[in-house]
Scaffold this active site. Structure first.
Site, short mmCIF file in Angstrom:
data_model
loop_
_atom_site.label_atom_id
_atom_site.label_comp_id
_atom_site.label_asym_id
_atom_site.label_seq_id
_atom_site.Cartn_x
_atom_site.Cartn_y
_atom_site.Cartn_z
N PRO J 9 42.37 41.00 35.02
CA PRO J 9 41.32 40.08 34.50
C PRO J 9 40.38 39.40 35.16
O PRO J 9 40.77 39.31 36.37
CB PRO J 9 42.57 38.97 33.47
N ASN J 10 39.23 39.69 35.00
CA ASN J 10 37.86 38.70 35.11
C ASN J 10 37.11 38.89 36.56
O ASN J 10 36.52 38.49 36.77
CB ASN J 10 38.43 37.20 35.49
N ARG J 17 30.87 35.12 38.64
CA ARG J 17 31.79 34.17 39.00
C ARG J 17 31.79 33.44 40.22
O ARG J 17 31.81 33.70 41.15
CB ARG J 17 33.32 35.21 38.59
N TYR J 22 33.38 33.60 45.30
CA TYR J 22 33.26 35.09 45.39
C TYR J 22 32.35 36.19 45.47
O TYR J 22 32.89 37.31 46.00
CB TYR J 22 34.21 35.56 43.98
N ASN J 73 44.79 44.83 42.67
CA ASN J 73 44.34 43.47 43.12
C ASN J 73 44.62 43.16 41.33
O ASN J 73 44.21 42.46 40.20
CB ASN J 73 42.59 43.66 42.86
N ALA J 76 44.78 37.79 38.21
CA ALA J 76 46.12 36.39 37.08
C ALA J 76 47.68 37.34 36.83
O ALA J 76 48.31 36.06 36.83
CB ALA J 76 45.05 35.87 36.12
N GLU J 97 48.68 45.53 47.16
CA GLU J 97 49.16 44.55 46.26
C GLU J 97 47.26 43.63 47.61
O GLU J 97 47.64 43.33 49.04
CB GLU J 97 49.95 43.36 46.02
N HIS J 99 44.18 40.42 47.35
CA HIS J 99 43.65 39.21 47.04
C HIS J 99 42.18 39.42 47.45
O HIS J 99 42.18 39.37 48.41
CB HIS J 99 44.65 38.43 46.95
N ARG J 106 45.74 28.07 47.56
CA ARG J 106 45.38 27.46 46.20
C ARG J 106 46.50 27.14 45.56
O ARG J 106 46.83 26.24 46.39
CB ARG J 106 44.81 28.47 45.48
#
Lengths: 141, 141, 141, 141, 141, 141, 141, 141, 141, 141, 141, 141
Positions: J9-10, J17, J22, J73, J76, J97, J99, J106
Site C-alpha cells: 500500500p501507498n 509522497r 522517500y 515490499n 504497511a 522482504e 523496505h 522508526r
C-alpha cells in the site's frame, strides 16, 4: 473547496445495526445532513463508504490531486490499519477522524488509533453530528 | 440552560506558553469567543480555570444543583486524575472533554484519558475552536 | 539572579519523619544552608514548600515574570504529576530536579519521573547537600 | 583521600562526537578541570577511561585496597552491565554515578540504570560540571 | 575508499559451528570473497573479528580518522550492546548491519537490535553473501 | 577427560566481597577443593576467571579442540550475555551452569539466564559445593 | 538425620511417559538409587509421590516434627503452587528443588518457580541423578 | 485516644451520587454512626472530608502531634496518590484503609492501592459499616 | 443463621509458623474466639481447614443447601484458584475474604486475588481479629 | 527464472509522497531499474502494486504455479498482515522482504514484521537499491 | 473403544448454578445424553467429575492402560493447571477440550488454556451439546 | 434454513499448501462433504472463499436479509480483523468460528481471536470435520 468523506467498514449497515447503540439513522441520512450543511458553507462533499481497506487507501491516494481535506470515520480500521495511516501521511492533506460512539468507553483494543496521530484531531461520541462538527472544524481552519 | 466550562492546569498560561504549539490566543480570548457563541445560542457559560485538582472536583460536585452540562479541558489531569473522573460520574451531567492539541500525536502517557470514558465524547486537536464545537455538540443533543 | 526553590509534599515533616532515612535536619535547616550559600554566590533564593500540586503549578506559572531558574524537589509528585511537568515546560525556565534519597534504590514506581525529562538534569541521593549542588549547577551554567 | 574516576565507552571520543549534544570539551579537558578542583580540595584523582566492561570491573575490584571512593560515568554500560553493578556492591566503596546528558530525556532504554541503585546517588544533565559536583558530593560526605 | 568490516562474537568459529545452520564456510572464506569483490569495486577492506565488545567499540572510535564506512555483523552484541550503538552514532560514519541468519525467524530476544537504528540499513538471512550485498549498498550510495 | 571451569566477573573478589552472603572462602579455595575432587575422579581441571565477557567467549571457542565439558559460573554475565550463550551453542560441549547463591531468591533481573537454556542443567544456591556437584553431574553422565 | 523426598504430579508415570525426554527409569528405580545412596551416607529417606497439591502441603506441614530436610521435585506445581511455597516457608526446614529436565530450556511458563525462592537452591537437568546431587548438597551443608 | 477519620474526593456527594451503588446514606449519616460508636468505645473522632490531595497530606502531617490513629477512605486518591502514602509513612501512625465498595470487583486501575501497603490493613465492600469495622480493628489492637 | 468458615492451606500450622509474622495464636484459638463471638450474636459457626483446593470447592458446593454465608481465608489459593472463585459464584451465597496479614504489603503475586471479586468484600491485616470483623460485617448486612 | 515483485500500500505514491524521506523516484522508475538489472541477469520480472491486502494474497497464491521466487515490499502490511505471512508459507517459494526506509529507526509498531520470519531474509534502508540487492540475493542462491 | 469423560470443578453444581448462564440441565442429564449417543456409536463412556486437580491427574495417568481417548471439560483448571496438561502429554492419548460457555467472551484470565495446546482441539460455547460434538470428533478420527 | 459458510485467506490453497499440516483435501472436497451433510439435515449451504477482508465484511453485511446462521473460518483474519468482528455483531446472526488446526498449539499471536467473542462458540483442531461439527452445533440449537 472539496472535502472527501470516507466511511469505513460496516457503516453501510447503520440504521439496521445495533439500534440501541447506533440509533435508526442510516448512512444516507448522515450524507443528507452533511451535504445540506456543506451547501450552507459553500463546500463540496464527496461522500463514500467501503468495507475494503484497499479502497480507502486508493481513495486517499487519489485525493491528492482534487481534494482539499478529508473527514474519515475509519470504524474498525481505526485500530488495525497502518495502511490508511500511511496514506494520510503520504497525501499531506488535513484530515479529521470521526467516531459515532465514544471509543474511549469501549473495549481496550478500541483505545488505540493508528489514524488519529496523523490527523489534525479527533471527534468522537456525538453520533452523526460528529460529521457536522468535523466539517466546521475544517472550515474554521 | 447553563454550562460549566472547566479549564485545568497551566491553561492560564496560554498565549505566553510555547507559542509554536499553542498560539498567541489567551484563555481570556477563548472565554470571549465562547461567551459570544453562547449568547447566540441563548445558553449561559460559567468559565473557570484552576491548577488545583481539588478545585475542579469541588466545582463539578457543586454543579449538580445549578448546571446542565459540562465542557472540560482537564489538561494534565486528563492522564492522572481518577478524582475528576469520579466527580463527573457522580453528578451524572453530560460532559464533553476538549483538548487544544491532538493528544494522540504526543507522548505515550498522553494517550490514556481517565476522563473521556465518563464523558459523552471527546474533541481534540482544533485549538480554541474545540470549545465552540463542544458547545454545539451539547446544544445539538 | 533569583532562584525559586520548590519543595513538594511531606518535606515539611523533615527532621521528624523517618529519621533513619532522612536524618534530623529540618526543612528550615536546609533553607538556612542554601540561603547562606546563595549569599556567597550573590543570588537570591525564594524557598517554598507545599503539599498541594496546584500550589506548585501556580508558583511555577507565576515564576515566568520574576524568576531566572528553578530548583525543585517534587517529592511524591515526581512520579504522579503531569501538571508540574507541563508547568515547567510552559515557563521555559532552566530547572533542576533534586531528591534527598537515591530514588533509584527504592520502589519500582519511584523509578519514573514525569519531571526530570523537562529539567536540565537531576541530582539525587546526597541529602540536603543536593540543593547546594543544584545551586552550583545552575550558577555554573 | 583518593578517588577513582571511571569513564565508560565512547567517552574517549568527547569533543569530536556529536558536538551539538556533547560540546567541544575533550575528556582530557574534563580531567584537567577535575584535577584542579581535586587539588583545591586536597584529594587525589585517578582518572581512567575504557571501552571494555571487563577493564572497568577489574579497576573497581582492585580499588578496594587503595581507593576511598568512586566517581563513575558508565556511559552505555549504565543500561546493560550487571557486572559493574556487582563490582561496586562487592567493594563496598561509596560511588557516585555521573552522566553528561540528561538521560531521563532520551530513549526509553536509557531510563534504566543497573548501576545507580548501588551508588550513593546520581547526577545527570550538567555536562562535564557533573564530575565537579560529584567530587563535592563525596567530599561533603 | 576504505571500509571497516567488523565481525562480532563467535564468528571466528564459522565453518565448525552448527554447520546445519551456518554452513561450512569459514570467516576466512568470507574475507576472501569480500576482498575479491572489493578489489573489483576498487575499495579497500579492513576485515576484523573480536569476541570483545570493547575491541569493537575501540575500532569504531578509531575509524573516524581513516575509514569511510562500516559493515558490521555484531552477532550476539546486536541484542545487548548499547556501547556499539553509541560508538556508531559518535563517529557518524555510514554503517550497514549484516546477519548471516534471518534473525526475525529466531528467538524473541533476537528481534531487538540496538545497532540497526543507527545504521543506514540492515541485511539479514543471506549467509555470507550478505557482506557482498552490504558492500554494494555502500558503494551504490 | 578434561573439564574447563569458567568463573565470571567479580568472582576473583570472593572471600573479601560481602562476606555475609558469600562467606570467607576465596576462589583459590574453591579451585583447591575442586582439583582435589577432580583428582579422585581422575579428571583434569582447567580453572579460570575473568571479568571480560570476550575472554570467556574466547576460552569457550578454543575449548572445542581440547576440552570435554564445561562448568561455568557466569555470574553477572548470566543475565546479560547472549555472546556466551552463543559460544556454548557453537562448541556443542556439555556444560553446567553453577551459581553460589540462590539466584531465584534475588532481584527480578537475576531470574533470567541467557546461558541455562543451552546447558545440560543448572545448580544454584549451594555455595562452592555447587562446583563439586556440577563435576559429579558431568562425570555421572 | 531424616529426609523427606516429595515427588509431584505425573512423576508416577516415569518410565512410561515420553521416554525420549524422560528415559525408561521408573520412580521406583529412582527411589532405589536414592535409598542406596542414603544408606551409604547414613541418612533415612521418606520417599513419596502425589498428584494432589493438598497432599504435598499436608506432608510438608507434618514434616516439621520429624524431618530434618526436604528434597522436592514439585513438577507441574513448581509453576502454579503458592501453597507449597508457603508450606516450605512455614516449616522452616532446609529444602532443595530438583527437576529431571532443564526447565530453563522449555516453555516460557516453566521459567517461573514459586518454590525455588524459599529453597536453599535448585538443581535441574540431570535426570534422576539430580536427586543424588540434592542429597549430597543437603549432607554437605 | 483520638482518631482522625479522613474522607477523600467526592465522598461529600454520598447520598446523591449513584444511589444504586452507594445507597442513600450521606457522609453526615456515616459521621453520626461513627461518632456514636466512638462514644461507646470512649475514643474521640475527628471526621473530615476534602477533595484536595494537599489537604489530606496536610492533615496527616499535622496528625503526628495530636492523633493516635487514622482511618482513611482515600477514594480516587487510593490509586493515584504517592503523596498520601508518603504522609502516612512519615507520621508512623497506625492507619486503616476503608472503601465503601468492593474495589476488587471494579475497573482494573482500581486494583492498585498506593496507600494500603503503608496501612495496618484494608477493609472494603461493606458500605458505611466499614468505618465501624475499622474503628473496632484499631481499638482491638 | 449458619456461617461456614473456611481456612485454606497452611493455616493449620498457625502458632508454630513464622511467629514473628503470624504470632503464637493457633487456628484452634481463632476458632474459639470466633465461636464465642458467634454465640453472642446467636449465629452458628462451621469452622474448617484444608490444604486441598478440591475440599474447599466441595465444601462451598455443599454449602448451598445448609449455609447462609461464608467467611473464607483462602491463604495461598487466593492467588491461584479460579476453582474456588467459580464455586462462590456458583452457590450465590454472601462471602467475605479474610487475610491475617496485609497482603498489599507483600510480594507482587499476592496483590492479585481471584476470590475477592466474587465476595462482598475483603478484610486484611488485622490478624485473627479479621474473622470477628468479617462475622460482624455479615451480621450487619 | 521468473520473479514476482510485490509492492504494498501507498507505494504507488512514491515520488510525490513525503519527498524528504522517500526521494523523487517513482515506482515506475524502480520498475525500470529492476527490469534492466533483471535483463542483465537473464531473469524475468513481474512487477505489481496494490493497496489491497487481498490482491497481494491472491497474487502469492497464484504464484505457486508460474513463479520461482518473490520479492515483496509489504509496506504497511508488514506490521498487520498475518494473511500475507500465511500466503508465503503456503506457496513455499523463496521470498525476500524489502523496505525503502530503515524500519528499525522508526515508530515502535514498525519494529514487528509478520512477514520476515517466513522469508529468506530482509533488506531495509537502502531506498530503491534494496530491490536490486534482493534480486541479487535470490540469484546468488 | 473406551472414552474417559472428565468433568472439572463445580460442574457437579450444574442445573442449580447460575441458571441464566448454564441452563437447568444437570451433569447427570449430560451423562445420560452422552451415554445414549455413545451406545449408538458403539463406544463405551466412563463419565466422572471431581473438584480435585489431583483426582483428575490420577485418572488421566491410569487411563493409559484401559482408555482410548479423553474428553475433558477442565472448567476452572483450564486456566491454572499445568499438572493436567502434563498428564495428558504423558499418556499420549487423543484428547478433546470442551467448555459449556464461550470462554473467549468472558474474563481475560479465561482466555488462556494450559490444556488446549496438548489436545487435538477445543470445542466451546455449545452447552452440553459440546460433549456430543467432541465424541463425534473423536470417532471421526 | 440457510447457512453462509465463509472461508478466509489462503484456504483456496488447501490440498496444495503445507500438506504435512493441512492434508491433501481441497476446499472443494470440504464443500462437497458439507453440502452432503447439509442435504441430510435439510439445510441450504452458501459456501464461499475470499482473500479479501472487505469481501467477507460485505458478505456478512448482506447476510442479514437472507441467511439464518454463519459458519466462518476466518483463517489469518481471526487475529487481525476488527472489521469482521464488528460485521458479525452488526448482523446479529448466530455464528460459529472454525479452524482446521489447533490454533492453541501454534504461535503466540494466533492465540488471540477478535472474532470468537462475538460468535456462539469455537471449534478447532479437527481438520475439515470441524465444519460438519459446526453445522450440527447450529442445527442442534
Amino acid at each position: 473547496m472539496k472535502i472527501l468523506v470516507i466511511n469505513g467498514p460496516n457503516l453501510d449497515l447503520l440504521g439496521t445495526r445495533e439500534q440501541a447503540i447506533y440509533g435508526t439513522e442510516t448512512l444516507d441520512d448522515i450524507k443528507g445532513h452533511l451535504e445540506k450543511k456543506a451547501k450552507e458553507l459553500s463546500v463540496e462533499i464527496d461522500f463514500r463508504q467501503s468495507n475494503h481497506e484497499g479502497d480507502i487507501i486508493d481513495w486517499i491516494g487519489e485525493a491528492k490531486k482534487t481534494i482539499d481535506a478529508i473527514i474519515i470515520n475509519p470504524a474498525a480500521y481505526t485500530h488495525t490499519s497502518v495502511g490508511i495511516r500511511d496514506a494520510i501521511s503520504a497525501v499531506e492533506l488535513p484530515a479529521v477522524e470521526v467516531h459515532l460512539s465514544n471509543v474511549h468507553a469501549r473495549e481496550e483494543f478500541r483505545q488505540r488509533s493508528y489514524i488519529a496521530p496523523v490527523c489534525l484531531g479527533q471527534i468522537c461520541g456525538f453520533g452523526s453530528h460528529g460529521y457536522i462538527l468535523a466539517l466546521e472544524a475544517l472550515i474554521n481552519r
